[in-house]
Motif scaffolding. Structure first.
Motif, PDB file in Angstrom:
ATOM      1  N   ALA A 300      16.214   0.268  26.602  1.00 56.93           N
ATOM      2  CA  ALA A 300      16.566  -0.746  26.171  1.00 56.93           C
ATOM      3  C   ALA A 300      16.197  -0.689  24.952  1.00 56.93           C
ATOM      4  N   GLY A 301      17.266  -1.379  24.315  1.00 58.48           N
ATOM      5  CA  GLY A 301      17.413  -1.197  23.018  1.00 58.48           C
ATOM      6  C   GLY A 301      16.989  -3.073  22.695  1.00 58.48           C
ATOM      7  N   PRO A 302      17.281  -2.396  21.130  1.00 58.60           N
ATOM      8  CA  PRO A 302      16.758  -4.074  19.764  1.00 58.60           C
ATOM      9  C   PRO A 302      17.635  -5.077  20.666  1.00 58.60           C
ATOM     10  N   LYS A 303      16.808  -6.252  20.535  1.00 59.19           N
ATOM     11  CA  LYS A 303      16.640  -7.136  20.859  1.00 59.19           C
ATOM     12  C   LYS A 303      18.502  -7.824  20.195  1.00 59.19           C
ATOM     13  N   VAL A 304      18.949  -8.644  21.440  1.00 64.43           N
ATOM     14  CA  VAL A 304      20.351  -9.373  20.436  1.00 64.43           C
ATOM     15  C   VAL A 304      20.381 -11.017  20.457  1.00 64.43           C
TER      16      VAL A 304
END
Length: 479
Positions: A300-304
């Motif tokens: 999971a990466g940063p919010k898009v």
């Protein structure tokens, strides 16, 4: 013995010819290091801190805050101490550096290099001169005091309007800039009546501007006394024929606002634009975004953001319809299709509307585009975008939905060929799978240059964007 060097406003790049002094970062008498920022200026594109290539004591500043200076005009003078000799006394300057000199644009040549002037010599672009550490030398306090004592510290020159005994007398006028001469002619200013504040009495634009303001204030005061009863009943008329009510405020079109005005006017004048639009059901796109941002775990990466998803959709659409990633060479009468997508996005700031550019957006995924948009937006809000970060775009995305409006007809960001506008996403009644339902609906508007393509191409581009918004799975085919 100390040497007084003059530092002029450097070429800030991107074709900029002038800048406005926003804030001085040093005072007369301050000791500055090589490449230390000394003034903050505003160009038509960005706020810039200009570093000085010399180390020493500031002896004079030229221009008050709010003054607009052309490239090449003096900014300040610095007293630079000479190198220590074997006996410990200040060494005499060499013949090539015995008189004040300004660095050449390349930082090379007599009197402009670090060897002869004590400066870094690299002053073309005011974002830090980046000289090697070996060229920087520290001036011992006792030598600096001795050097400064030999150079009088003066305040910035004050311009005075002098009345010559023979205004029409022959003789050269100390003016170099054609801009200054033209400005004086336009306002009937006799340059022979001015005492220049530049080196050797050189008349600068600031001198002419002060003379113009003095003349205008005198004329306005005279008019108020002589025509006060008339002005109470009849609106004043400007020289260009524009009527103005008493007390009307006039705001100069300069800086960012002036640059935006020029670009929009040029776009409307040169580009035969057309606009098409469509309403799209963004319910699925919003659901996909929510799922992406709710993901947890190592992957999971940063919010898009929604803007990042729309930007990624635009790059996919431009890959299918490269006609819109183009510009028109009017002189050659050629359409120039560009190989890469440099995606601009409109950002509203306290200084006005700016369009930062995401470089090589076609090589980025939604997460990378979103991170770059966030970085550039923060720089825009703090006024720290460089001219290079505001130019070179090939396509622009304008999310005016953040202002609470549904639709608009965007003006193309000249010299690009198209702009996609996005309205607010809001619940509306919508026919979904044969039944009336409440869905998240958005209006998409595409303004395009009708020279680069016809309506079929523009419609195909917009329809593909709308399909990706309504069915994000369509976009997966191009990832």
């Amino acid at each position: 013995m100390a040497q007084v060097l003059e530092f002029k406003l450097p070429d800030l790049g991107e074709g900029l010819t002038e800048a406005e002094i926003v804030r001085w970062l040093v005072e007369v008498g301050d000791v500055v290091a090589i490449d230390q920022p000394v003034v903050e200026v505003e160009t038509a594109k960005a706020m810039v801190e200009v570093p000085c290539p010399y180390g020493g004591v500031v002896t004079a500043r030229f221009g008050e805050e709010g003054t607009e200076l052309p490239v090449g005009a003096p900014l300040l003078t610095v007293a630079v101490g000479a190198s220590e000799g074997a006996s410990g006394s200040a060494a005499s300057p060499s013949p090539s550096s015995s008189s004040p000199s300004s660095p050449s644009p390349s930082g090379k040549g007599p009197g402009s290099g670090a060897e002869s002037s004590g400066g870094s010599g690299n002053v073309l672009v005011g974002y830090g001169t980046g000289a090697p550490a070996a060229r920087r030398r520290r001036i011992r306090p006792d030598r600096l005091d001795r050097a400064v004592a030999e150079v009088p510290v003066v305040e910035a020159p004050v311009v005075e309007v002098l009345v010559a005994e023979t205004p029409g007398s022959d003789g050269p006028v100390p003016v170099v800039s054609p801009l200054v001469r033209r400005l004086a002619r336009q306002h009937d200013i006799d340059l022979r009546r001015l005492a220049g504040s530049g080196p050797d009495g050189l008349i600068l634009r600031a001198d002419v501007d002060r003379a113009i303001r003095t003349a205008e204030e005198t004329a306005a005061a005279t008019a108020r006394v002589a025509e006060a009863p008339v002005q109470a009943q009849v609106p004043a008329a400007a020289p260009n024929g524009v009527a103005a009510a008493a007390g009307a405020e006039r705001i100069p079109l300069r800086g960012v606002r002036g640059a935006v005005a020029d670009k929009l006017s040029r776009s409307r004048t040169e580009i035969p634009d057309a606009t098409c639009w469509v309403d799209a059901d963004a319910t699925e796109l919003m659901a996909v975004r929510a799922a992406m941002n709710a993901a947890t775990g190592p992957s999971a990466g940063p919010k898009v953001s929604v803007l990042a998803l729309l930007a990624r959709i635009c790059t996919a659409a431009l890959a299918r319809f490269p006609e819109l990633n183009a510009t028109v060479d009017t002189e050659a009468r050629e359409i120039v299709r560009l190989p890469g997508v440099h995606l601009g996005f409109a950002a509203q700031t306290e200084r006005g509307l700016v369009v930062p550019v995401v470089r090589d957006a076609h090589t980025r995924n939604a997460e990378s585009i979103g991170a770059e948009i966030a970085r550039l937006t923060e720089l825009a809000r703090t006024g720290k975008l460089s001219p290079a970060q505001l130019t070179g775009g090939t396509f622009t995305l304008n999310n005016y939905g953040v202002f609470g409006v549904d639709g608009s007809t965007p003006i193309i960001n000249h010299p690009e060929a198209a702009m996609l506008g996005v309205g607010r996403i809001m619940p509306k009644p919508w026919v979904h799978q044969g039944e009336l339902a409440v869905r998240q609906v958005v209006q998409l508007s595409l303004t395009f240059d009708h020279r680069v393509c016809d309506g079929g191409t523009a419609g195909g581009f917009l329809r593909y964007v709308a399909d990706c918004v309504e069915q994000p799975a369509v976009l997966l085919r191009t990832l």
